[in-house]
Design a protein around this motif. Structure first.
Motif, PDB file in Angstrom:
ATOM      1  N   UNK A 234       1.403  -4.344   4.270  1.00 32.73           N
ATOM      2  CA  UNK A 234       2.509  -3.930   3.417  1.00 32.73           C
ATOM      3  C   UNK A 234       3.841  -4.363   3.986  1.00 32.73           C
ATOM      4  N   UNK A 235       3.972  -4.292   5.299  1.00 38.13           N
ATOM      5  CA  UNK A 235       5.202  -4.747   5.947  1.00 38.13           C
ATOM      6  C   UNK A 235       5.411  -6.235   5.702  1.00 38.13           C
ATOM      7  N   UNK A 236       4.329  -7.017   5.824  1.00 38.39           N
ATOM      8  CA  UNK A 236       4.416  -8.470   5.615  1.00 38.39           C
ATOM      9  C   UNK A 236       4.747  -8.799   4.162  1.00 38.39           C
ATOM     10  N   UNK A 237       4.346  -7.919   3.272  1.00 37.43           N
ATOM     11  CA  UNK A 237       4.487  -8.142   1.840  1.00 37.43           C
ATOM     12  C   UNK A 237       5.832  -7.672   1.294  1.00 37.43           C
ATOM     13  N   UNK A 238       6.376  -6.626   1.849  1.00 35.75           N
ATOM     14  CA  UNK A 238       7.505  -5.887   1.262  1.00 35.75           C
ATOM     15  C   UNK A 238       8.679  -6.756   0.833  1.00 35.75           C
ATOM     16  N   UNK A 239       9.176  -7.579   1.711  1.00 34.09           N
ATOM     17  CA  UNK A 239      10.370  -8.371   1.375  1.00 34.09           C
ATOM     18  C   UNK A 239      10.072  -9.409   0.299  1.00 34.09           C
ATOM     19  N   UNK A 240       8.942 -10.103   0.426  1.00 34.87           N
ATOM     20  CA  UNK A 240       8.606 -11.169  -0.525  1.00 34.87           C
ATOM     21  C   UNK A 240       8.318 -10.664  -1.924  1.00 34.87           C
ATOM     22  N   UNK A 241       7.837  -9.438  -2.042  1.00 34.44           N
ATOM     23  CA  UNK A 241       7.566  -8.871  -3.364  1.00 34.44           C
ATOM     24  C   UNK A 241       8.865  -8.747  -4.161  1.00 34.44           C
TER      25      UNK A 241
ATOM     26  N   UNK B  25       3.004 -16.874 -12.696  1.00 35.30           N
ATOM     27  CA  UNK B  25       1.781 -16.082 -12.551  1.00 35.30           C
ATOM     28  C   UNK B  25       1.034 -16.059 -13.883  1.00 35.30           C
ATOM     29  N   UNK B  26      -0.290 -15.920 -13.821  1.00 42.19           N
ATOM     30  CA  UNK B  26      -1.059 -15.865 -15.065  1.00 42.19           C
ATOM     31  C   UNK B  26      -0.790 -14.568 -15.835  1.00 42.19           C
ATOM     32  N   UNK B  27      -1.132 -14.577 -17.094  1.00 39.77           N
ATOM     33  CA  UNK B  27      -0.890 -13.411 -17.959  1.00 39.77           C
ATOM     34  C   UNK B  27      -1.618 -12.165 -17.468  1.00 39.77           C
ATOM     35  N   UNK B  28      -2.741 -12.345 -16.772  1.00 40.28           N
ATOM     36  CA  UNK B  28      -3.527 -11.196 -16.297  1.00 40.28           C
ATOM     37  C   UNK B  28      -3.051 -10.653 -14.954  1.00 40.28           C
ATOM     38  N   UNK B  29      -1.936 -11.161 -14.449  1.00 39.60           N
ATOM     39  CA  UNK B  29      -1.390 -10.661 -13.184  1.00 39.60           C
ATOM     40  C   UNK B  29      -1.044  -9.175 -13.333  1.00 39.60           C
ATOM     41  N   UNK B  30      -1.598  -8.318 -12.478  1.00 35.61           N
ATOM     42  CA  UNK B  30      -1.302  -6.879 -12.593  1.00 35.61           C
ATOM     43  C   UNK B  30       0.162  -6.593 -12.265  1.00 35.61           C
ATOM     44  N   UNK B  31       0.669  -5.476 -12.756  1.00 33.51           N
ATOM     45  CA  UNK B  31       2.039  -5.091 -12.388  1.00 33.51           C
ATOM     46  C   UNK B  31       2.088  -4.744 -10.889  1.00 33.51           C
ATOM     47  N   UNK B  32       3.222  -4.997 -10.277  1.00 33.50           N
ATOM     48  CA  UNK B  32       3.369  -4.782  -8.829  1.00 33.50           C
ATOM     49  C   UNK B  32       3.031  -3.361  -8.398  1.00 33.50           C
ATOM     50  N   UNK B  33       3.337  -2.365  -9.210  1.00 30.79           N
ATOM     51  CA  UNK B  33       3.111  -0.974  -8.835  1.00 30.79           C
ATOM     52  C   UNK B  33       1.621  -0.664  -8.643  1.00 30.79           C
ATOM     53  N   UNK B  34       0.744  -1.474  -9.219  1.00 31.02           N
ATOM     54  CA  UNK B  34      -0.691  -1.195  -9.157  1.00 31.02           C
ATOM     55  C   UNK B  34      -1.294  -1.501  -7.779  1.00 31.02           C
TER      56      UNK B  34
ATOM     57  N   UNK C 159      -1.547   1.607  -4.847  1.00 29.80           N
ATOM     58  CA  UNK C 159      -2.609   2.616  -4.981  1.00 29.80           C
ATOM     59  C   UNK C 159      -4.023   2.026  -4.907  1.00 29.80           C
ATOM     60  N   UNK C 160      -4.193   0.804  -5.423  1.00 36.63           N
ATOM     61  CA  UNK C 160      -5.523   0.185  -5.342  1.00 36.63           C
ATOM     62  C   UNK C 160      -5.879  -0.079  -3.885  1.00 36.63           C
ATOM     63  N   UNK C 161      -4.954  -0.696  -3.141  1.00 34.76           N
ATOM     64  CA  UNK C 161      -5.249  -1.002  -1.737  1.00 34.76           C
ATOM     65  C   UNK C 161      -5.409   0.253  -0.895  1.00 34.76           C
ATOM     66  N   UNK C 162      -4.609   1.267  -1.158  1.00 38.75           N
ATOM     67  CA  UNK C 162      -4.752   2.518  -0.410  1.00 38.75           C
ATOM     68  C   UNK C 162      -6.141   3.106  -0.626  1.00 38.75           C
ATOM     69  N   UNK C 163      -6.582   3.123  -1.866  1.00 39.99           N
ATOM     70  CA  UNK C 163      -7.929   3.626  -2.196  1.00 39.99           C
ATOM     71  C   UNK C 163      -8.997   2.796  -1.497  1.00 39.99           C
TER      72      UNK C 163
END
Length: 157
Positions: free
Chosen positions: A23-30, A39-48, A51-55
């Motif tokens: 998450x630290x590596x990802x935070x700034x670039x997001x 990105x393709x049309x099926x790209x999930x929203x960033x907020x998803x 919670x998916x990775x935490x689970x």
């Protein structure tokens, strides 16, 4: 087998810690680089993703705990741990390669390797404790989807 709360917490904490580093590596670039990508049309929203990775990290930690409590019965426990740790390090590496280094092609190659090692890890865990192996199924499915998503982002950019 008696429940070991400290071991349970430690196993989950390890995977959540790996997730936090990713998450630290990802935070700034997001916020900066990722929105600029096609990105393709099926790209999930960033907020998803969080919670998916935490689970998934919690499920992976539970699986590790189920194997850890049987460690005295496992002939090749060091090999099992090595497979597990390699899988976790590859998981973490993908975040750094894709989001921190912005190397989409390298990330595509790395996620294929990650998926292979996840399957090996799942089979290894399944042979020790069926529940532990089955807990990897959502992880396999999500990383398969992430692989397809990465491929599409690579093609579009």
């Amino acid at each position: 087998m008696k429940f070991k709360p400290l071991a349970f917490i430690v196993n989950i904490a390890i995977t959540l810690g790996i997730g936090a580093l990713g998450g630290w590596a990802t935070a700034q670039s997001v916020k900066t680089w990722y929105p600029t990508l096609n990105k393709p049309a099926f790209n999930p929203p960033n907020w998803l993703f969080a919670p998916v990775w935490t689970t998934l990290y919690i499920l992976i930690g539970i699986a590790a705990y189920l194997v850890w409590i049987k460690r005295d019965q496992i002939t090749h426990f060091p090999r099992t741990v090595a497979i597990y740790l390699i899988q976790l390090m590859l998981n973490l590496a993908w975040s750094f390669i894709f989001f921190y280094l912005h190397e989409i092609g390298f990330a595509m190659a790395e996620i294929i390797l990650l998926l292979i090692v996840i399957v090996i890890n799942a089979v290894t865990f399944y042979r020790i404790d069926k529940r532990a192996g089955l807990l990897f199924i959502p992880y396999i499915l999500w990383v398969s989807f992430a692989s397809f998503l990465t491929y599409n982002i690579l093609i579009l950019n």
